[in-house]
Design a protein around this motif. Structure first.
Motif, PDB file in Angstrom:
ATOM      1  N   UNK A 142       1.375  -1.226  -0.354  1.00 30.70           N
ATOM      2  CA  UNK A 142       0.264   0.081  -0.161  1.00 30.70           C
ATOM      3  C   UNK A 142       1.296   1.072   0.219  1.00 30.70           C
ATOM      4  N   UNK A 143       2.117   1.261   0.341  1.00 29.02           N
ATOM      5  CA  UNK A 143       3.151   2.057   0.333  1.00 29.02           C
ATOM      6  C   UNK A 143       3.447   2.337  -0.750  1.00 29.02           C
ATOM      7  N   UNK A 144       2.420   3.102  -2.037  1.00 30.13           N
ATOM      8  CA  UNK A 144       3.130   3.523  -3.401  1.00 30.13           C
ATOM      9  C   UNK A 144       2.257   4.594  -4.090  1.00 30.13           C
ATOM     10  N   UNK A 145       3.030   5.581  -4.590  1.00 29.85           N
ATOM     11  CA  UNK A 145       1.950   6.077  -5.186  1.00 29.85           C
ATOM     12  C   UNK A 145       0.762   5.856  -5.559  1.00 29.85           C
ATOM     13  N   UNK A 198       6.114   5.780   4.721  1.00 25.80           N
ATOM     14  CA  UNK A 198       7.542   5.179   5.522  1.00 25.80           C
ATOM     15  C   UNK A 198       8.211   4.988   4.137  1.00 25.80           C
ATOM     16  N   UNK A 199       7.267   4.689   3.424  1.00 26.60           N
ATOM     17  CA  UNK A 199       8.538   4.295   1.878  1.00 26.60           C
ATOM     18  C   UNK A 199       9.305   5.186   1.107  1.00 26.60           C
ATOM     19  N   UNK A 200       8.451   6.735   1.716  1.00 32.67           N
ATOM     20  CA  UNK A 200       8.714   8.289   1.393  1.00 32.67           C
ATOM     21  C   UNK A 200      10.262   8.215   2.052  1.00 32.67           C
ATOM     22  N   UNK A 201      10.103   8.046   3.726  1.00 32.28           N
ATOM     23  CA  UNK A 201      11.335   8.402   4.092  1.00 32.28           C
ATOM     24  C   UNK A 201      12.549   7.184   3.548  1.00 32.28           C
ATOM     25  N   UNK A 275       9.055  -2.946  -6.588  1.00 33.17           N
ATOM     26  CA  UNK A 275       8.229  -2.406  -6.636  1.00 33.17           C
ATOM     27  C   UNK A 275       7.818  -1.365  -7.468  1.00 33.17           C
ATOM     28  N   UNK A 276       6.896  -0.892  -8.402  1.00 34.22           N
ATOM     29  CA  UNK A 276       7.513   0.554  -9.195  1.00 34.22           C
ATOM     30  C   UNK A 276       6.083   1.733  -7.865  1.00 34.22           C
TER      31      UNK A 276
END
Length: 279
Positions: A142-145, A198-201, A275-276
């Motif tokens: 879920x941590x993608x744009x 979290x992924x952005x960090x 993942x993209x």
């Protein structure tokens, strides 16, 4: 050959995936190595350490409440004094949310653990990584744009520092708390912006460290363990056929212990594939 004993640490490790990661690391590392099992409750940490099977690396308990702004830094300083560095860190601590929870009431504590706790661990332990080290944030697909309205993409696609990511997370938290998120483009499920944060960090820290880290064999990444059969997941979905935490941990352990794939650096990885980030 490098004979320096290795040091690993797992946050949120008294149950579920975190506990499985500690057991898996201990079983696959050498007797002279140390795996730190951390949590915020001393009794649960002690019980979890005592229940560990013998063999492999030594498992040692440490208190770590990532919601405490100073706790990660204090523990990092102790490990630096004891070991001069760390080799593997899994940031797994998480506050879970149920279907009946009011996001406005829980978002402060939720962001404090899941997001600000993540950036605290990244700040504290990234400087301690030794050559061939691993710093892995347990997140979600879920941590993608893909899961965020396009009008909000720049909030998480633009930051190039952990401070900037924290600012965006704080803005989202405040909008949930005061109710304005409901009338805007934010998704109602708080897990989505939190995991994207979290992924952005990871991406922001990787932006600053990529070349020297890859030259030293270091991997900084986020990882999605996939759906697991846990009581919390069972509140939301039918997880009767999902893997156990121990089964889900296997791919994460491979990521931590196998040779680095440069394509994984700074990205969200699931089952060995990056993942993209954006649509």
């Amino acid at each position: 050959m490098n004979t320096t004993p290795k040091v690993a640490l797992v946050t949120g490790a008294t149950q579920g995936l975190g506990l499985a990661l500690v057991e898996g690391l201990a079983g696959r590392m050498a007797p002279q190595d140390t795996v730190y099992l951390t949590g915020r409750d001393v009794d649960r940490v002690t019980q979890a350490v005592d229940a560990m099977p013998g063999g492999g690396a030594r498992v040692r308990g440490e208190l770590l409440d990532v919601a405490d702004p100073e706790a990660a830094g204090r523990l990092a300083a102790r490990l630096k004094e004891r070991h001069q560095g760390v080799d593997i860190v899994f940031n797994n601590a998480v506050m879970r949310v149920g279907p009946d929870d009011d996001p406005r009431e829980i978002v402060d504590a939720y962001a404090e653990v899941n997001n600000f706790g993540t950036t605290r661990v990244l700040r504290a332990f990234a400087p301690l990584l030794r050559d061939d080290g691993r710093l892995i944030v347990v997140a979600s697909s879920l941590g993608t744009l893909h899961h965020l309205a396009p009008v909000l993409h720049d909030r998480f696609d633009g930051p190039t520092s952990l401070d900037e990511v924290d600012e965006q997370v704080a803005a989202w938290r405040d909008a949930v708390r005061d109710g304005s998120a409901r009338g805007g483009a934010w998704p109602g499920f708080v897990n989505i912006p939190s995991k994207i944060g979290q992924v952005a960090a990871v991406r922001a820290l990787a932006h600053r460290r990529r070349e020297p880290d890859l030259a030293r064999g270091i991997l900084l990444a986020a990882v999605c363990p996939g759906m697991m059969n846990t009581p919390t997941s069972g509140m939301w979905w039918d997880v009767s056929g999902a893997p156990s935490p121990a089964e889900a941990a296997l791919a994460l352990l491979d990521l931590a212990l196998d040779p680095v794939d440069p394509d994984h650096y700074g990205r969200l990885v699931r089952d060995g594939q990056a993942l993209p980030w954006s649509p």
